[in-house]
Scaffold this active site. Structure first.
Site, PDB file in Angstrom:
ATOM      1  N   HIS A 153       0.977  -1.237  -0.107  1.00 36.55           N
ATOM      2  CA  HIS A 153      -0.041   0.171  -0.077  1.00 36.55           C
ATOM      3  C   HIS A 153       0.877   1.268   0.047  1.00 36.55           C
ATOM      4  O   HIS A 153       2.110   1.163   0.328  1.00 36.55           O
ATOM      5  CB  HIS A 153      -1.033   0.264   1.466  1.00 36.55           C
ATOM      6  N   HIS A 176       0.454  -5.554   3.065  1.00 37.72           N
ATOM      7  CA  HIS A 176       1.192  -4.894   4.227  1.00 37.72           C
ATOM      8  C   HIS A 176       2.714  -5.933   4.187  1.00 37.72           C
ATOM      9  O   HIS A 176       2.612  -6.787   3.746  1.00 37.72           O
ATOM     10  CB  HIS A 176       0.518  -5.063   5.240  1.00 37.72           C
TER      11      HIS A 176
END
Length: 183
Positions: free
Chosen positions: A9, A150
């Site tokens: 991200h 992540h």
């Protein structure tokens, strides 16, 4: 052969300040939104048949930028969520060293079985991420899947699909809005 395009991200304010995010739903900051658009442009020529993200806003919003020009929906999967860092979430490493010195030292030495205070173990993350990968690869055999996740969940993907030890995968955590192809 199924291929994975693995993306992290974009940036959040907590990334800037060195705060552990874990499952705390911290949104992208302005730089992170720009990074997500740049990542989508970088991946524009890549054949992508499905886009998955964790349920957390920072990953989902990054994935939307990749999926939208292709007319794809983003499939949110909680099994891709970041490790639950429990009491460490919102803290910087120096604060963790003060409040949880024993656990931090254990994390540095052998993190596999360590349950973060109020959180989860790497083995629990590994099991849920592996289950998600198995389902995706079965559903999209021979196609290219984009996963936006992540740092720790991405390390687990690399461990599972590239044969890296978990320690090796954790030693090379990806930068915000970075990507790599995993055949």
């Amino acid at each position: 052969m199924t291929e994975i395009i693995l993306c992290r991200h974009g940036q959040t304010d907590w990334n800037v300040h060195g705060r552990y995010q874990g499952r705390t739903d911290v949104p992208l900051n302005e730089r992170g939104r720009t990074q997500a658009r740049e990542l989508a442009r970088t991946l524009a020529a890549q054949p992508i048949h499905a886009v998955y993200s964790s349920t957390l806003e920072r990953a989902y919003d990054t994935a939307l930028e990749i999926a939208r020009p292709r007319g794809l929906d983003v499939r949110r999967d909680p099994r891709l969520d970041e490790i639950d860092q429990g009491q460490w979430e919102g803290m910087r490493r120096d604060e963790i060293a003060i409040h949880h010195p024993t656990e931090l030292e254990a994390w540095k030495r052998y993190p596999i079985d360590l349950r973060l205070p109020g959180g989860e173990t790497l083995e629990e993350v590994r099991l849920r991420v592996r289950a998600a990968l198995d389902d995706m690869m079965l559903l999209h055999q021979g196609r290219t899947i984009c996963i936006v996740a992540h740092s720790v969940s991405m390390a687990v993907v690399k461990h599972e699909l590239q044969g890296l030890t978990l320690r090796q995968a954790l030693a090379s955590l990806p930068a915000n809005a970075s990507w790599e192809r995993i055949p």
